[in-house]
Write a protein that holds these residues in place. Sequence first.
Motif, PDB file in Angstrom:
ATOM      1  N   TRP A  71      -1.043   1.822  -6.477  1.00 41.04           N
ATOM      2  CA  TRP A  71      -0.745   1.317  -5.159  1.00 41.04           C
ATOM      3  C   TRP A  71      -1.744   0.217  -4.813  1.00 41.04           C
ATOM      4  O   TRP A  71      -2.929   0.339  -5.102  1.00 41.04           O
ATOM      5  CB  TRP A  71      -0.889   2.430  -4.119  1.00 41.04           C
ATOM      6  N   GLU A  73       2.029  10.487   2.019  1.00 36.08           N
ATOM      7  CA  GLU A  73       3.324   9.910   1.639  1.00 36.08           C
ATOM      8  C   GLU A  73       3.880  10.660   0.430  1.00 36.08           C
ATOM      9  O   GLU A  73       3.144  11.020  -0.488  1.00 36.08           O
ATOM     10  CB  GLU A  73       3.177   8.424   1.285  1.00 36.08           C
ATOM     11  N   SER A  80       8.040   4.913  -1.157  1.00 36.20           N
ATOM     12  CA  SER A  80       7.779   6.137  -0.422  1.00 36.20           C
ATOM     13  C   SER A  80       9.089   6.780   0.014  1.00 36.20           C
ATOM     14  O   SER A  80      10.024   6.096   0.442  1.00 36.20           O
ATOM     15  CB  SER A  80       6.915   5.849   0.801  1.00 36.20           C
ATOM     16  N   SER A 105       0.813  -1.211   0.000  1.00 35.19           N
ATOM     17  CA  SER A 105       0.000   0.000   0.000  1.00 35.19           C
ATOM     18  C   SER A 105       0.847   1.261   0.000  1.00 35.19           C
ATOM     19  O   SER A 105       0.337   2.350  -0.235  1.00 35.19           O
ATOM     20  CB  SER A 105      -0.948  -0.006   1.200  1.00 35.19           C
ATOM     21  N   THR A 106       2.160   1.163   0.262  1.00 30.43           N
ATOM     22  CA  THR A 106       3.012   2.350   0.236  1.00 30.43           C
ATOM     23  C   THR A 106       3.944   2.382  -0.966  1.00 30.43           C
ATOM     24  O   THR A 106       4.507   3.421  -1.283  1.00 30.43           O
ATOM     25  CB  THR A 106       3.855   2.448   1.523  1.00 30.43           C
ATOM     26  N   ARG A 119      -5.347  -1.145   0.435  1.00 31.21           N
ATOM     27  CA  ARG A 119      -4.996  -1.000   1.842  1.00 31.21           C
ATOM     28  C   ARG A 119      -5.896  -1.911   2.646  1.00 31.21           C
ATOM     29  O   ARG A 119      -5.619  -3.080   2.832  1.00 31.21           O
ATOM     30  CB  ARG A 119      -5.083   0.467   2.247  1.00 31.21           C
TER      31      ARG A 119
END
Length: 472
Positions: free
Chosen positions: A465, A449, A46, A22-23, A468
Amino acid sequence: MRVALALSLALAGCTTLSQPSSTAAGMWLTTADETQKLAPQADQQSAGATAGDEAITIDSSKHFQRMHGFGAAMTDATAQLFSGLPEDKRKAIMEELFGRGPNGLGFSFTRLTVGASDFSPDHYSYDDTPGNTPDPALRHFTIDYARRYVLPRTREALAINPDLKVMISPWSAPAWMKTTKSLIKGQLEPQYYPAFATYLARTVEEFGREGVPVSMLTIQNEPDFEPADYPGMRVNPPERAAIIGKHVGPVFRSRGLETEILDYDHNWDNPEMPWAVLSDPDARKYISGVAWHCYEGDVSAQSQVHDAFPDKDTWFTECSGGEWAPKFGEALGWFTSKLIIGAANHWSRGTLLWNLALDPKYGPHKGGCGDCRGVVTIDPATGAITRNVEYYALGHASRFVLPGAYRVSTVSRSDGVEGAAFLNRDGSRVAILYRKSGEGPVSLALDGERYSVAMPAGSVATLRWGARSGRQ
């Protein structure tokens, strides 16, 4: 139906075949020099918390319209070219265009013509009569022409992608309904408004019986234009309001048809025209949204009408590339800026280009545009298939922005970078970026981010991405 494509900012969305965290974002890139075409890049990691000075800032908690998708028209020319391919090659390219497999673009929006357009081998309607004899009972009505190529290929596309939304548009009423008694030029005679409403209703019903449900229609393609050498018909705003409000809307309702009615189906330069139709109370109650074309004006016109009528949907339903804009990089930028990023940021739920496929001579066609370009080019002599710049501009969005996604908040602080962003139903987030100018990495903020994205000037990138938590 031509437009001089100007180099401009563009943005497109793409889907990832892998599932980055998710990052971390998966990334795909197309460059103006054609060295990269929807090419996967290294995952974007990120760089920590946002600093507040990023070129693009995305907030996926702020939702706007739900997207449906992207695609191009299944014209007579397109369907005939697909049908002429060997079966294995046809199935492969159809799967590539409509499927969501590893190499699929996932097109989920298409447009069919009601009768002929300029991209038909013949000029015809679905109710041609000997000597243009009036036929208000529609005894001569038949969709046999559509049964030859268009409906079989559309059924094939629907089997590949059941999310495919089909809209239809007539270029002309049958000649006997018109002031010119010809498919070319003229207006619809008021005495035939009821027959025309039934003509459209029967088209929807017959297409449905053939396995092609019609989600939306407009009552006339480009109603403020009377072309000289292919079917067309002028229908001004008061006439459209009367036809929709007193005839098409009531007929559809009485026959239990759930097909949505869109107004306009013409260029950005005259937003007062759909505004006038939507201001009519009888018409407004039957109209679900407004359809737009690209050939004159600016995409911001979509927001003018949306802001006045926020309960009505916005759809972008036609634009063609062509040899008036032969440079890959310029066309890539214009299409992405105006039709992917711009159309979405100005409320469109979907983007359609014109012909999905044409041959190397920009046809087959009869009248009209002699140098329009399809999303793909199919050579009927060899079966060779060429993927044109439109393929990549659409693919940056269609592969990754899935039906039901929300457009989310995107703020640009740089004249050299444009973007649009989306939240899919599975929680994955997508950003489409177009870099018109500048050097060095593009700074991007997503939900707190920071990311630093390497993009050369003139390129288009899609970042995705992974999900989440939870589903929408």
